[in-house]
Design an enzyme around this catalytic site. Structure first.
Site, mmCIF file in Angstrom:
data_model
loop_
_atom_site.group_PDB
_atom_site.id
_atom_site.type_symbol
_atom_site.label_atom_id
_atom_site.label_comp_id
_atom_site.label_asym_id
_atom_site.label_seq_id
_atom_site.Cartn_x
_atom_site.Cartn_y
_atom_site.Cartn_z
ATOM 1 N N TYR A 67 0.860 -1.174 0.000
ATOM 2 C CA TYR A 67 0.000 0.000 0.000
ATOM 3 C C TYR A 67 0.894 1.222 0.000
ATOM 4 O O TYR A 67 1.864 1.287 0.752
ATOM 5 C CB TYR A 67 -0.904 0.034 1.230
ATOM 6 C CG TYR A 67 -2.334 -0.334 0.932
ATOM 7 C CD1 TYR A 67 -3.150 0.553 0.237
ATOM 8 C CD2 TYR A 67 -2.858 -1.559 1.320
ATOM 9 C CE1 TYR A 67 -4.466 0.222 -0.049
ATOM 10 C CE2 TYR A 67 -4.169 -1.899 1.032
ATOM 11 C CZ TYR A 67 -4.972 -1.003 0.349
ATOM 12 O OH TYR A 67 -6.261 -1.338 0.057
ATOM 13 N N GLU A 69 -0.431 4.798 -0.569
ATOM 14 C CA GLU A 69 -1.221 6.008 -0.783
ATOM 15 C C GLU A 69 -0.383 7.243 -0.495
ATOM 16 O O GLU A 69 0.411 7.274 0.441
ATOM 17 C CB GLU A 69 -2.459 5.990 0.122
ATOM 18 C CG GLU A 69 -3.488 4.946 -0.305
ATOM 19 C CD GLU A 69 -4.679 4.893 0.616
ATOM 20 O OE1 GLU A 69 -5.768 4.564 0.157
ATOM 21 O OE2 GLU A 69 -4.499 5.181 1.829
ATOM 22 N N ASP A 244 -7.336 13.899 -24.280
ATOM 23 C CA ASP A 244 -7.300 12.468 -23.985
ATOM 24 C C ASP A 244 -6.611 11.787 -25.174
ATOM 25 O O ASP A 244 -7.204 11.628 -26.239
ATOM 26 C CB ASP A 244 -8.728 11.950 -23.812
ATOM 27 C CG ASP A 244 -8.793 10.465 -23.486
ATOM 28 O OD1 ASP A 244 -7.766 9.768 -23.633
ATOM 29 O OD2 ASP A 244 -9.876 9.991 -23.100
ATOM 30 N N THR A 273 -3.933 6.228 -21.537
ATOM 31 C CA THR A 273 -3.679 4.895 -21.021
ATOM 32 C C THR A 273 -2.243 4.534 -21.362
ATOM 33 O O THR A 273 -1.604 5.169 -22.201
ATOM 34 C CB THR A 273 -4.625 3.858 -21.666
ATOM 35 O OG1 THR A 273 -4.552 3.981 -23.088
ATOM 36 C CG2 THR A 273 -6.051 4.068 -21.207
ATOM 37 N N LYS A 276 -2.770 0.120 -25.266
ATOM 38 C CA LYS A 276 -3.136 0.514 -26.624
ATOM 39 C C LYS A 276 -1.890 0.676 -27.501
ATOM 40 O O LYS A 276 -1.032 -0.193 -27.531
ATOM 41 C CB LYS A 276 -3.993 1.779 -26.601
ATOM 42 C CG LYS A 276 -5.324 1.622 -25.847
ATOM 43 C CD LYS A 276 -6.193 2.848 -26.018
ATOM 44 C CE LYS A 276 -7.548 2.688 -25.352
ATOM 45 N NZ LYS A 276 -7.479 2.836 -23.888
ATOM 46 N N ARG A 282 -1.866 -2.468 -18.734
ATOM 47 C CA ARG A 282 -3.149 -1.778 -18.636
ATOM 48 C C ARG A 282 -3.082 -0.796 -17.467
ATOM 49 O O ARG A 282 -2.862 -1.194 -16.320
ATOM 50 C CB ARG A 282 -4.278 -2.777 -18.426
ATOM 51 C CG ARG A 282 -4.512 -3.696 -19.617
ATOM 52 C CD ARG A 282 -5.767 -4.519 -19.446
ATOM 53 N NE ARG A 282 -6.947 -3.669 -19.389
ATOM 54 C CZ ARG A 282 -7.584 -3.194 -20.468
ATOM 55 N NH1 ARG A 282 -7.146 -3.474 -21.671
ATOM 56 N NH2 ARG A 282 -8.654 -2.435 -20.334
#
Length: 481
Positions: A67, A69, A244, A273, A276, A282
């Site tokens: 974790y 954060e 985008d 992303t 692609k 991903r």
């Protein structure tokens, strides 16, 4: 992949699958089958690609157990020094790759990247100035009445994005999507005669609507965008320009899109992303100017939870791969192959939206074959050709059945396909479409979903596809026992 790398990757995957099978053999078998299926089909989904073994293996590590954060050097959990290294390297590679002032690599997906960007822009353009006007530095000091006013301000801002049927994305203000609920939204389309963006019409709509955010970019627009003009329009109405570039990030990274077709020098915020055309894991990421960087950096806890550290590590590897001359050659081949694919359709009298392409995707209007996009997609899948149905401008069949199929060249280009292969791909697709007829409903009327593919066509196309695929193997040299 060199022979030695292929041998090492083979051993790594064999060992990994044995470990997986010791716990849940069905997952191991599904994983093996997925590789076999991908190797045995013509993958033409524009949003998919094949990541390198290095990228894939990077995700299967103990970074998944952390974790983290917060941001680099400012975590809400202890023991994150190695995550700091990973995130710093990923951001560094992203900045250098795209020539950006700032990069944020925590978003889990493209939608997360867009949501983070929207809220960062709202925080920068609305929340910050509003707090300053009421003389409050600590948001915890706001009264409930203040909060009510601030919520009203944040929820009443305007967004102008490309309409879904013109080639925009769900997250560009589509009403059923959260972006269409967050904002008072409006949409711009394309010229009905050409299918191209009409910048004068867009300018007029922006002046009338006066959006806080102008969104550029697309998921199914087969042409390049002039981002200098988008910048001019945004400046004229006082809007933040957000681009985008999820679909065409690889063409930007590979220096295929330069000058006014490269969004990074013109946009305030760029989202993307990492898969692609960029051929990474991903995930998502954001590029921004220094002005917007502090707001974007608040992505966690503003929108995101704990970042996926193992995926950030894989992003770093993918960005490093994209900084090579080999990747630039690949990106140029992606664009060249899209041209060859379009030419293959046009010479076989198949209708294309905008009449062609100059990016990585081709949008075929299948209505001339008497089919819906759903029927075409299903019939092609029967023949081993993987595509996705997609709306065309002013689509009479809506976003579910559609009148088009979207085809992309990044994945098969990774396999080594070139001009001759893509001409054959166009021939095979036309063969399927020409030999598919709409089915009928239970009531006897025409169906938008069911279809009838003539006998023998699927086997014929699969056999021809197999020759192409065998000559251009996926992950050559990678063998599983």
């Amino acid at each position: 992949m060199t022979d030695s790398v292929a041998a090492t990757a083979s051993a790594a995957y064999d060992s990994a699958l044995k470990v997986i099978a010791s716990v849940e053999p069905r997952i191991a078998e599904a994983t093996r089958q997925e590789l076999a299926d991908q190797r045995g089909s013509l993958k033409l989904i524009a949003s998919e690609n094949y990541a390198s073994p290095a990228v894939l293996l990077t995700m299967g590590t103990w970074f998944s157990d952390k974790y983290a954060e917060g941001t680099v050097g400012h975590r809400f959990y202890a023991g994150c020094q190695n995550v700091d290294t990973v995130e710093s390297l990923a951001a560094e590679h992203a900045r250098e790759l795209f020539g950006a002032e700032y990069a944020y690599v925590q978003p889990h997906s493209g939608i997360d990247a867009n949501l983070t960007a929207y809220w960062a822009i709202l925080a920068h353009r609305v929340e910050g100035p509003w707090l300053k006007n009421v003389g409050v530095k600590n948001m915890n000091d706001l009264t409930e009445a203040d909060w009510e006013k601030l919520r009203g301000e944040l929820g009443n801002q305007r967004l102008l994005g490309m309409s879904l049927d013109a080639g925009g994305h769900l997250t560009h203000g589509f009403r059923p999507n959260i972006s269409g609920k967050m904002f008072h939204q409006n949409q711009y389309g394309t010229d009905p005669a050409t299918g191209l963006i009409d910048y004068d019409a867009l300018r007029a709509k922006a002046k009338e609507f006066k959006p806080l955010i102008l969104v550029a970019g697309y998921s199914a627009y087969p042409r390049r965008v002039n981002f200098a003009k988008m910048r001019e329009i945004a400046d004229e109405v006082g809007a933040t320009l957000m681009v985008d570039m999820a679909h065409f990030a690889g063409l930007v990274a590979g220096k295929v899109f330069t000058g006014e077709e490269n969004p990074v020098p013109y946009a305030d915020v760029v989202t993307s992303t990492s898969h692609k055309s960029l051929r990474g894991p991903r995930g998502g990421f954001i590029l921004a100017t220094e002005e917007y960087a502090p707001s974007v950096d608040r992505g966690c806890p503003m929108v995101l939870g704990g970042p996926l550290s193992h995926v950030m590590a894989a992003k770093a590897v993918a960005f490093a791969e994209a900084r090579t001359t080999e990747f630039q050659s690949y990106a140029q081949q992606v664009a060249d192959n899209a041209q060859h694919l379009a030419e293959g359709f046009l010479k076989r009298d198949t209708n294309l939206v905008t009449g062609g392409t100059d990016n990585h995707l081709v949008l075929v209007d299948v209505s001339s074959y008497g089919l819906t996009g759903r029927q075409a997609e299903s019939a092609l899948l029967d023949a081993g050709v993987v595509t996705n149905r997609n709306s065309v401008p002013a689509d009479p069949n809506g976003a579910w059945y559609t009148s088009g199929i979207r085809l992309g060249t990044p994945a098969l280009t990774t396999r080594g396909f070139g001009q001759a292969e893509f001409d054959t791909v166009a021939e095979l697709i036309v063969d399927v479409l020409s030999n598919t007829k709409p089915g009928t409903t239970k009531a006897g009327g025409p169906s938008k979903a069911s279809y009838v593919l003539a006998d023998g066509v699927a086997d014929r196309v699969r056999a021809a596809s197999a020759e192409l695929l065998d000559a251009n193997p996926l992950y050559p040299g990678l063998e599983l026992s």
